[in-house]
Scaffold this motif. Structure first.
Motif, PDB file in Angstrom:
ATOM      1  N   ARG A 140       0.520   9.814  13.306  1.00 19.96           N
ATOM      2  CA  ARG A 140       0.190  10.026  14.725  1.00 19.96           C
ATOM      3  C   ARG A 140       1.312   9.510  15.645  1.00 19.96           C
ATOM      4  O   ARG A 140       1.998   8.557  15.296  1.00 19.96           O
ATOM      5  N   ARG A 141       1.450  10.133  16.790  1.00 18.91           N
ATOM      6  CA  ARG A 141       2.258   9.598  17.879  1.00 18.91           C
ATOM      7  C   ARG A 141       1.447   9.717  19.165  1.00 18.91           C
ATOM      8  O   ARG A 141       0.537  10.556  19.242  1.00 18.91           O
ATOM      9  N   THR A 142       1.806   8.923  20.187  1.00 19.85           N
ATOM     10  CA  THR A 142       1.125   9.001  21.482  1.00 19.85           C
ATOM     11  C   THR A 142       2.167   9.254  22.566  1.00 19.85           C
ATOM     12  O   THR A 142       3.208   8.577  22.594  1.00 19.85           O
ATOM     13  N   ILE A 157       8.577  18.627  -5.501  1.00 24.49           N
ATOM     14  CA  ILE A 157       7.270  18.005  -5.768  1.00 24.49           C
ATOM     15  C   ILE A 157       6.727  17.359  -4.491  1.00 24.49           C
ATOM     16  O   ILE A 157       5.546  17.489  -4.161  1.00 24.49           O
ATOM     17  N   VAL A 158       7.591  16.681  -3.755  1.00 22.81           N
ATOM     18  CA  VAL A 158       7.128  16.002  -2.530  1.00 22.81           C
ATOM     19  C   VAL A 158       6.731  17.044  -1.477  1.00 22.81           C
ATOM     20  O   VAL A 158       5.720  16.900  -0.793  1.00 22.81           O
ATOM     21  N   ARG A 159       7.510  18.130  -1.365  1.00 19.97           N
ATOM     22  CA  ARG A 159       7.124  19.199  -0.421  1.00 19.97           C
ATOM     23  C   ARG A 159       5.783  19.794  -0.843  1.00 19.97           C
ATOM     24  O   ARG A 159       4.865  19.948  -0.047  1.00 19.97           O
ATOM     25  N   VAL A 215       0.842  -1.203   0.000  1.00 16.81           N
ATOM     26  CA  VAL A 215       0.000   0.000   0.000  1.00 16.81           C
ATOM     27  C   VAL A 215       0.881   1.258   0.000  1.00 16.81           C
ATOM     28  O   VAL A 215       0.704   2.167  -0.815  1.00 16.81           O
ATOM     29  N   ALA A 216       1.892   1.297   0.900  1.00 17.04           N
ATOM     30  CA  ALA A 216       2.765   2.482   0.977  1.00 17.04           C
ATOM     31  C   ALA A 216       3.546   2.645  -0.309  1.00 17.04           C
ATOM     32  O   ALA A 216       3.830   3.758  -0.741  1.00 17.04           O
ATOM     33  N   GLY A 217       3.904   1.520  -0.924  1.00 16.33           N
ATOM     34  CA  GLY A 217       4.740   1.588  -2.121  1.00 16.33           C
ATOM     35  C   GLY A 217       4.016   2.057  -3.346  1.00 16.33           C
ATOM     36  O   GLY A 217       4.640   2.508  -4.308  1.00 16.33           O
ATOM     37  N   GLY A 221      14.185  10.421  12.019  1.00 20.02           N
ATOM     38  CA  GLY A 221      13.785   9.577  13.155  1.00 20.02           C
ATOM     39  C   GLY A 221      13.680   8.155  12.647  1.00 20.02           C
ATOM     40  O   GLY A 221      13.835   7.910  11.452  1.00 20.02           O
ATOM     41  N   PRO A 222      13.405   7.208  13.541  1.00 18.91           N
ATOM     42  CA  PRO A 222      13.447   5.793  13.141  1.00 18.91           C
ATOM     43  C   PRO A 222      12.397   5.394  12.099  1.00 18.91           C
ATOM     44  O   PRO A 222      12.587   4.420  11.387  1.00 18.91           O
ATOM     45  N   HIS A 223      11.304   6.164  12.002  1.00 17.36           N
ATOM     46  CA  HIS A 223      10.245   5.774  11.057  1.00 17.36           C
ATOM     47  C   HIS A 223      10.342   6.494   9.721  1.00 17.36           C
ATOM     48  O   HIS A 223       9.452   6.355   8.874  1.00 17.36           O
TER      49      HIS A 223
END
Ligand code: HEM
Length: 432
Positions: free
Chosen positions: A317-319, A306-308, A264-266, A373-375
């Motif tokens: 999201r983060r918690t 283009i990506v910007r 999906v992400a790809g 960051g890691p993600h």
């Protein structure tokens, strides 16, 4: 020339980022709202979005969230995964029920040590050296995509061009054959649709639609996984099913959710980047002329612009895991923060003239792929390569291609999507 400006129509108290109608407003009005939030209320609190009644039973409405709209705060959150966690879900504002996490809860919604363990399994396939190795192949696929439309003089740019390249490349990387491209295309449309009526019919149960789409992908994967187990090839599915870290293999559910995430992400995100790219280049003929005249030199900065500009993924999201302070405000365990990348990418404190589409913009510290960051996006090198190749070939083969009419936009707060967009060009004979 500026095509998207920040038009201030809403007052601070009228802005409701949880209302899907907000996301249906013209782009310039949304920009105006985010400019106001950055200036006046950079960590505004919002109630959570209404959940369709069919989903409310399994996804009760949560306590609300802070909308992080400044670049500095988005960067700060991303850099501190020990305080701002992903494990309760990165891609959904309400906490996901168990049965959904099984399919949608892959590494994007995990924290260390599990996240590092999962990411290590696939990171090699997406590093710059590996992407360089498949560069020639990306060229070939882009060429064949253009061949299929070259003689027509026009087409639906999203469905016939922008969607095809990332779809075919990620499917090949995963080992999925051409007969199943249609299944992957339809399933990923539904999974990232946020219930847009083109993909989830009005009145249909959205939970059922998402789960059915995920199950279609999982069924595809189960067949592939069976073939690859013990008989690995060099595809990513082989890495998933044959991995053995500290004597441990991935469980069937882990393989399934990983597969869904990568597929999906790809294919959804890069599709939208390419579509926003053609739209922006059509609206900014000087920038387009520059890119056409110096493709190699301009691509180095133009692809990131283009990506910007398009910010295809609007938020993650983060918690909050412990008491902390962000942008001068206190946050407490359990607080949800939503990182609005689209807003950070227009932050006046970071970008000179942020509403100007500038293919030579440098530096360009955009957070379209997430902040450091890691993600940070696993597929960033692949996406950049696909966008670069696609525009180089389009300018070579269909030099006068442009978008026409209003694009048909996805009704979503999560993906800045274009579903359909007509384009025209002088027809040419296919090269292949
Ligand atoms: C222009 C295209 C793309 C955009 C705008 C984009 C955007 C993003 C964003 C914003 C994140 C979250 C970063 C964070 O939470 O810090 C992300 C993560 C991710 N992206 Fe992309 N992406 C794109 C293309 C791709 C491609 C082609 C793939 C290929 C598989 C991919 C796979 C992933 C994965 C697996 C993650 C999760 C990484 C992790 O949690 O460790 N993306 N992407």
């Amino acid at each position: 020339m500026t095509s998207v400006e920040a038009r201030q129509v809403l007052t601070l108290d009228e802005i409701d980022l949880s209302d899907i109608e907000f996301w249906a407003r013209p782009w310039a009005e949304r920009e105006g709202a985010f400019a106001l939030l950055r200036r006046e209320r950079p960590l505004a609190f919002f109630e959570e979005p209404e959940i369709p009644s069919e989903l409310a039973l399994v996804m009760p409405k949560g306590p609300g969230y802070r909308a992080v709209t400044r670049h500095a705060d988005v960067t700060e959150v991303s850099r501190h995964p020990e305080i701002y966690r992903s494990g309760q879900g990165a891609t959904s504002i309400p906490d996901m029920p168990e049965e959904m996490l099984e399919y949608f809860g892959s590494m994007i919604s995990t924290d260390n040590p599990r996240h590092a363990r999962l990411r290590r399994i696939v990171s090699a396939a997406f590093n710059p050296r590996m992407i360089k190795r498949i560069e020639e192949h990306i060229e070939l696929v882009a060429g064949s995509v253009i061949d299929r439309v070259a003689g027509l003089g026009g087409c639906d740019f999203v469905v016939d061009v922008a969607a095809r390249l990332p779809l075919e490349i990620i499917c090949e990387m995963m080992g999925i054959g051409p007969a199943d491209y249609g299944t992957v295309f339809n399933a990923s449309n539904i999974i990232l649709s946020q219930g847009d009526p083109e993909y989830v019919q009005e009145g249909a149960d959205p939970l059922l639609a998402f789960m059915t789409a995920a199950q279609d992908l999982t069924a595809l994967m189960a067949e592939l996984a069976e073939a690859r187990r013990g008989n690995p090839t060099d595809d990513v599915t082989s890495a998933l099913v044959n991995t053995n870290i500290d004597g441990e293999s991935l469980t069937a559910a882990e393989v399934a959710s990983f597969f869904v995430l990568l597929v999906v992400a790809g294919n959804e995100t890069t599709r939208n980047a390419i579509s926003h790219g053609l739209l922006a280049l059509t609206e900014h003929p000087d920038e387009r002329a520059l890119w056409r005249a110096h493709p190699a030199a301009i691509a180095a900065t133009g692809v990131d612009e283009i990506v910007r500009w398009g910010s295809p993924v609007i938020w993650m999201r983060r918690t909050v895991a412990e008491d902390t302070v962000l942008g001068g405000e206190e946050l407490h365990p359990g607080d949800k923060v939503i990182l609005f990348y689209n807003s950070a990418n227009r932050d006046e404190d970071v970008f000179l003239d942020p509403y100007r589409f500038d293919v030579r913009r440098s530096p360009n510290p955009h957070v379209g792929f997430g902040a450091a960051g890691p993600h940070f996006c696993l597929g960033a090198h692949l996406a950049r390569q696909e966008i670069d190749v696609m525009f180089r070939q389009l300018f070579e083969r269909l030099p006068d291609i442009e978008s026409v009419g209003e694009p048909d936009r996805l009704r979503s707060s999560f993906i800045n999507g274009i579903k359909h967009m007509d384009c025209v060009f002088t027809p040419v004979a296919p090269a292949g």
